[in-house]
Structure formats: C-alpha cells, structure tokens
Design an enzyme around this catalytic site. Sequence first.
Site, PDB file in Angstrom:
ATOM      1  N   ALA A  67     -26.590 -21.107  37.603  1.00 13.15           N
ATOM      2  CA  ALA A  67     -25.126 -21.195  37.531  1.00 13.15           C
ATOM      3  C   ALA A  67     -24.687 -22.399  38.353  1.00 13.15           C
ATOM      4  O   ALA A  67     -25.413 -22.881  39.228  1.00 13.15           O
ATOM      5  CB  ALA A  67     -24.516 -19.916  38.091  1.00 13.15           C
ATOM      6  N   GLY A 110     -29.594 -18.429  37.159  1.00 12.19           N
ATOM      7  CA  GLY A 110     -28.976 -18.065  35.877  1.00 12.19           C
ATOM      8  C   GLY A 110     -29.687 -18.703  34.690  1.00 12.19           C
ATOM      9  O   GLY A 110     -29.631 -18.180  33.578  1.00 12.19           O
ATOM     10  N   GLU A 113     -32.440 -16.397  34.012  1.00 15.23           N
ATOM     11  CA  GLU A 113     -31.839 -15.190  33.422  1.00 15.23           C
ATOM     12  C   GLU A 113     -31.430 -15.441  31.972  1.00 15.23           C
ATOM     13  O   GLU A 113     -31.557 -14.561  31.117  1.00 15.23           O
ATOM     14  CB  GLU A 113     -30.653 -14.746  34.282  1.00 15.23           C
ATOM     15  CG  GLU A 113     -31.135 -14.240  35.645  1.00 15.23           C
ATOM     16  CD  GLU A 113     -30.032 -13.994  36.657  1.00 15.23           C
ATOM     17  OE1 GLU A 113     -30.088 -12.984  37.370  1.00 15.23           O
ATOM     18  OE2 GLU A 113     -29.099 -14.832  36.748  1.00 15.23           O
ATOM     19  N   GLU A 133     -31.847 -17.781  44.240  1.00 16.68           N
ATOM     20  CA  GLU A 133     -30.508 -17.489  44.766  1.00 16.68           C
ATOM     21  C   GLU A 133     -30.547 -17.111  46.241  1.00 16.68           C
ATOM     22  O   GLU A 133     -29.586 -17.334  46.977  1.00 16.68           O
ATOM     23  CB  GLU A 133     -29.856 -16.348  43.972  1.00 16.68           C
ATOM     24  CG  GLU A 133     -29.493 -16.693  42.534  1.00 16.68           C
ATOM     25  CD  GLU A 133     -30.590 -16.389  41.523  1.00 16.68           C
ATOM     26  OE1 GLU A 133     -31.777 -16.313  41.925  1.00 16.68           O
ATOM     27  OE2 GLU A 133     -30.255 -16.236  40.332  1.00 16.68           O
TER      28      GLU A 133
HETATM   29  N1  DAK Z   1     -25.385 -26.095  40.393  1.00 13.85           N
HETATM   30  C1  DAK Z   1     -24.720 -27.266  40.561  1.00 13.85           C
HETATM   31  N2  DAK Z   1     -25.339 -28.456  40.670  1.00 13.85           N
HETATM   32  C2  DAK Z   1     -26.677 -28.467  40.619  1.00 13.85           C
HETATM   33  C3  DAK Z   1     -27.436 -27.299  40.467  1.00 13.85           C
HETATM   34  C4  DAK Z   1     -26.724 -26.048  40.353  1.00 13.85           C
HETATM   35  N3  DAK Z   1     -27.347 -24.894  40.148  1.00 13.85           N
HETATM   36  N4  DAK Z   1     -28.746 -27.633  40.482  1.00 13.85           N
HETATM   37  C5  DAK Z   1     -28.792 -28.974  40.628  1.00 13.85           C
HETATM   38  N5  DAK Z   1     -27.559 -29.487  40.716  1.00 13.85           N
HETATM   39  C6  DAK Z   1     -27.170 -30.891  40.871  1.00 13.85           C
HETATM   40  C7  DAK Z   1     -27.440 -31.408  42.257  1.00 13.85           C
HETATM   41  O1  DAK Z   1     -26.380 -31.069  43.108  1.00 13.85           O
HETATM   42  C8  DAK Z   1     -27.542 -32.898  42.004  1.00 13.85           C
HETATM   43  O2  DAK Z   1     -26.245 -33.416  41.844  1.00 13.85           O
HETATM   44  P1  DAK Z   1     -25.845 -34.847  42.519  1.00 13.85           P
HETATM   45  O3  DAK Z   1     -26.190 -34.729  43.959  1.00 13.85           O
HETATM   46  O4  DAK Z   1     -26.727 -35.850  41.798  1.00 13.85           O
HETATM   47  O5  DAK Z   1     -24.403 -35.004  42.206  1.00 13.85           O
HETATM   48  C9  DAK Z   1     -28.218 -32.965  40.642  1.00 13.85           C
HETATM   49  O6  DAK Z   1     -27.991 -31.689  40.027  1.00 13.85           O
HETATM   50  C10 DAK Z   1     -29.726 -33.181  40.748  1.00 13.85           C
HETATM   51  O7  DAK Z   1     -30.242 -32.187  41.589  1.00 13.85           O
HETATM   52  P2  DAK Z   1     -31.169 -32.546  42.857  1.00 13.85           P
HETATM   53  O8  DAK Z   1     -30.835 -33.889  43.403  1.00 13.85           O
HETATM   54  O9  DAK Z   1     -31.108 -31.384  43.779  1.00 13.85           O
HETATM   55  O10 DAK Z   1     -32.588 -32.642  42.146  1.00 13.85           O
HETATM   56  P3  DAK Z   1     -34.023 -32.347  42.772  1.00 13.85           P
HETATM   57  O11 DAK Z   1     -34.988 -32.775  41.731  1.00 13.85           O
HETATM   58  O12 DAK Z   1     -34.143 -32.922  44.143  1.00 13.85           O
HETATM   59  O13 DAK Z   1     -34.084 -30.746  42.924  1.00 13.85           O
HETATM   60  C11 DAK Z   1     -33.802 -28.453  42.185  1.00 13.85           C
HETATM   61  C12 DAK Z   1     -34.076 -29.951  41.793  1.00 13.85           C
HETATM   62  C13 DAK Z   1     -33.678 -27.670  40.902  1.00 13.85           C
HETATM   63  C14 DAK Z   1     -34.963 -27.916  43.005  1.00 13.85           C
HETATM   64  C15 DAK Z   1     -32.493 -28.398  43.027  1.00 13.85           C
HETATM   65  O14 DAK Z   1     -31.490 -29.122  42.333  1.00 13.85           O
HETATM   66  C16 DAK Z   1     -32.029 -26.998  43.269  1.00 13.85           C
HETATM   67  O15 DAK Z   1     -32.557 -26.286  44.118  1.00 13.85           O
HETATM   68  N6  DAK Z   1     -30.980 -26.584  42.520  1.00 13.85           N
HETATM   69  C17 DAK Z   1     -30.339 -25.292  42.719  1.00 13.85           C
HETATM   70  C18 DAK Z   1     -31.194 -24.185  42.150  1.00 13.85           C
HETATM   71  C19 DAK Z   1     -30.543 -22.817  42.414  1.00 13.85           C
HETATM   72  O16 DAK Z   1     -30.315 -22.447  43.569  1.00 13.85           O
HETATM   73  N7  DAK Z   1     -30.264 -22.100  41.356  1.00 13.85           N
HETATM   74  C20 DAK Z   1     -29.566 -20.819  41.433  1.00 13.85           C
HETATM   75  C21 DAK Z   1     -28.053 -21.037  41.389  1.00 13.85           C
HETATM   76  S1  DAK Z   1     -27.157 -19.509  41.599  1.00 13.85           S
HETATM   77  C22 DAK Z   1     -23.353 -14.126  37.806  1.00 13.85           C
HETATM   78  C23 DAK Z   1     -24.521 -14.183  37.121  1.00 13.85           C
HETATM   79  C24 DAK Z   1     -25.452 -15.170  37.423  1.00 13.85           C
HETATM   80  C25 DAK Z   1     -25.220 -16.041  38.427  1.00 13.85           C
HETATM   81  C26 DAK Z   1     -24.038 -15.981  39.111  1.00 13.85           C
HETATM   82  C27 DAK Z   1     -23.107 -15.017  38.795  1.00 13.85           C
HETATM   83  N8  DAK Z   1     -22.406 -13.085  37.532  1.00 13.85           N
HETATM   84  C28 DAK Z   1     -22.704 -12.138  36.414  1.00 13.85           C
HETATM   85  C29 DAK Z   1     -21.277 -12.893  38.307  1.00 13.85           C
HETATM   86  C30 DAK Z   1     -26.229 -17.039  38.725  1.00 13.85           C
HETATM   87  C31 DAK Z   1     -26.323 -17.636  39.911  1.00 13.85           C
HETATM   88  C32 DAK Z   1     -27.206 -18.791  40.081  1.00 13.85           C
HETATM   89  O17 DAK Z   1     -27.897 -19.229  39.175  1.00 13.85           O
END
Ligand code: DAK
Length: 259
Positions: A67, A110, A113, A133
């Site tokens: 997400a 997400g 998921e 997460e």
């Molecule tokens: N959201 C927003 N931006 C993201 C992102 C994300 N999930 N993942 C990556 N980006 C963005 C980064 O901020 C960066 O943007 P800029 O800095 O260039 O502007 C760009 O994408 C490239 O990412 P990185 O520079 O970080 O790239 P790396 O290769 O160094 O790292 C990475 C890749 C995938 C390891 C890293 O980007 C990372 O850890 N990303 C976050 C992964 C994460 O934590 N995912 C879970 C998110 S929470 C719900 C149901 C479901 C959900 C929520 C509510 N309800 C039913 C209510 C789901 C929640 C989630 O998924």
Amino acid sequence: MAPMNDLLLTRTENRVAIVTLNRPDVLNALSVELMDRLIEAMEGFDRDPSIRVMVLTGGDKVFAAGADIADMAQASVVDMMQRNNLARWLRIKAIRKPIIAAVSGYCLGGGCELAMHCDIIIAAESAKFGQPEINIGVMPGAGGTQRLTRAIGKFKAMEVILNGRFLSAQEAFDAGLVTRVVTKEQCLAEAVRLAEQIAQRPPVALQLAKEAVLAADEMSLSAGLEYERKLFYSLFSTDDQKEGMKAFLEKRKATFQGR
Ligand code: DAK
C-alpha cells in the site's frame, strides 16, 4: 491499450485480459486511486463474456511494494476506518474468473496480499515476497496473516510477518506460495500462455471450480465436500457439460460456449 502515463494499463488478447500496475516511480505502491482503478478494471473484465481469464502483473521490475505508505503515514484510526479499504479487497475477492499473477521483483505487504487474492502465481526468479509491515509499525491488514499462513504454514509465516523477512521466488515455491518459477523474461509470457490454455476450458465450470477451491479455506472438510458435490451436479445443467462429454466420445475437441 491505455495511455502510458496511466496508473493501470489493460489489454486483451485471445479471451485473456492483461492488467498491469503502472506506478514504477514508487514501485507500484497501491494508492487508493490505483486500487479503485484496478477494481473497476477487474470487475469490468469479470462481467465481459469475451474475457475468460485475467493476468495481473506489475511489469518485469516490480509487482507491488505494498500500500502507498505516503497515503497512510499521517492517518488516524478514523481516517483508516472511513477509507473502508476492506470493502475494496472484498471486491477483488469476489472476482469469479480465474486470475493469474505474474510476479517479478518486489511483491510486498499489500502487493503480496494482492498476489494472494489471485488464483495462480507465476514468479520470476527475481521475485521477492514479504509482509514487511512490522518494520513500519503495523502488521498485514488485507489478509496476509490468514492467507500467507494457509499457503506456507504457521512457522514460516511467523518469520515472514514477525521479522519482515523476504522469501525468494524459490523459497516461496518450496513453501507452496508460488505455482511455478520462471526467468524474468518468461514470466508474463508464461502467465499469458497458461491463461490462454485455461481460457479454452468451459467458463461456468471454471467459475464453480474456483469457488470450490476457495471454499476449502472457509469450510470444514465435510461441508466442503458437500458443497463441491452440489456444484458438480449443477454443472449437468450446462450445455458445456453436454458438449464436453459428447466431444470426448466423438473424439473431437469440444467448443465451449459458457452456457
Ligand atoms: N509506498 C510508497 N512509496 C514507496 C513504497 C510504498 N509501499 N515502496 C517504495 N516506495 C517508493 C520509495 O519511497 C521511493 O520513492 P522516492 O524516494 O524515489 O520518491 C521509490 O518507491 C523507490 O523505493 P526505494 O528507493 O526505497 O527502493 P529500494 O530499491 O532502495 O528499496 C524496497 C525497495 C521495496 C525494499 C523499499 O522501497 C521498501 O521497503 N518499500 C516499502 C515496503 C513496505 O513496507 N511495504 C508494506 C507497506 S504497508 C489495508 C490493507 C492493506 C494494507 C493497508 C491497509 N486495509 C484493509 C485497511 C497494506 C499495507 C502495506 O502494504
């Protein structure tokens, strides 16, 4: 084909709809807007009788990194509740046609998921699956704790969810999360090839077979067997059952009409 700057690209060929997440700058982070576009597209293809199977991909670099964290960072409980995201995920769960995920690169949170809402997962060797997460102070919220646990078992799921560890494509395959691992170059083509094969099968039987397999997660064995039997009998009211069995006996290829 939609314009290239679009959040979501779609195209259709041979009764297969190919849906591509297209926010590469943020690794296909699933913003509310992207989710809404995705759901509208998938529901449209689900209603379209010329489409029999969908393929969902994020392209050859990333499936989806979850997400959109920027959308959620400042949200309150009330904001999150009012967004009613669960309703969005339930609409994806309600898609009746088979969906094949073609996963390359990160498939996280997400994004993982979303892949688990699909029915078959073709993974490139580059795929990385995870529910990280926990690293941003929350936990899976779109079924990760339930579907991942059912797919790979409690003890592997606990490590992935509690410690945010990513599974390689091969580990995900060995654990039962992935249908097949192929090269990055082959990933989408393999998913489309499989979709085109499935698209030749009788659509009503496909729909009921998907429903029965998904029911295995919801029902006791005896209730599931009973449900399966009723769905099986109901297929004897379709033209496709008559055609399928007649074609077999006449040693020719069946032509299924979806009736
Ligand atoms: N959201 C927003 N931006 C993201 C992102 C994300 N999930 N993942 C990556 N980006 C963005 C980064 O901020 C960066 O943007 P800029 O800095 O260039 O502007 C760009 O994408 C490239 O990412 P990185 O520079 O970080 O790239 P790396 O290769 O160094 O790292 C990475 C890749 C995938 C390891 C890293 O980007 C990372 O850890 N990303 C976050 C992964 C994460 O934590 N995912 C879970 C998110 S929470 C719900 C149901 C479901 C959900 C929520 C509510 N309800 C039913 C209510 C789901 C929640 C989630 O998924």
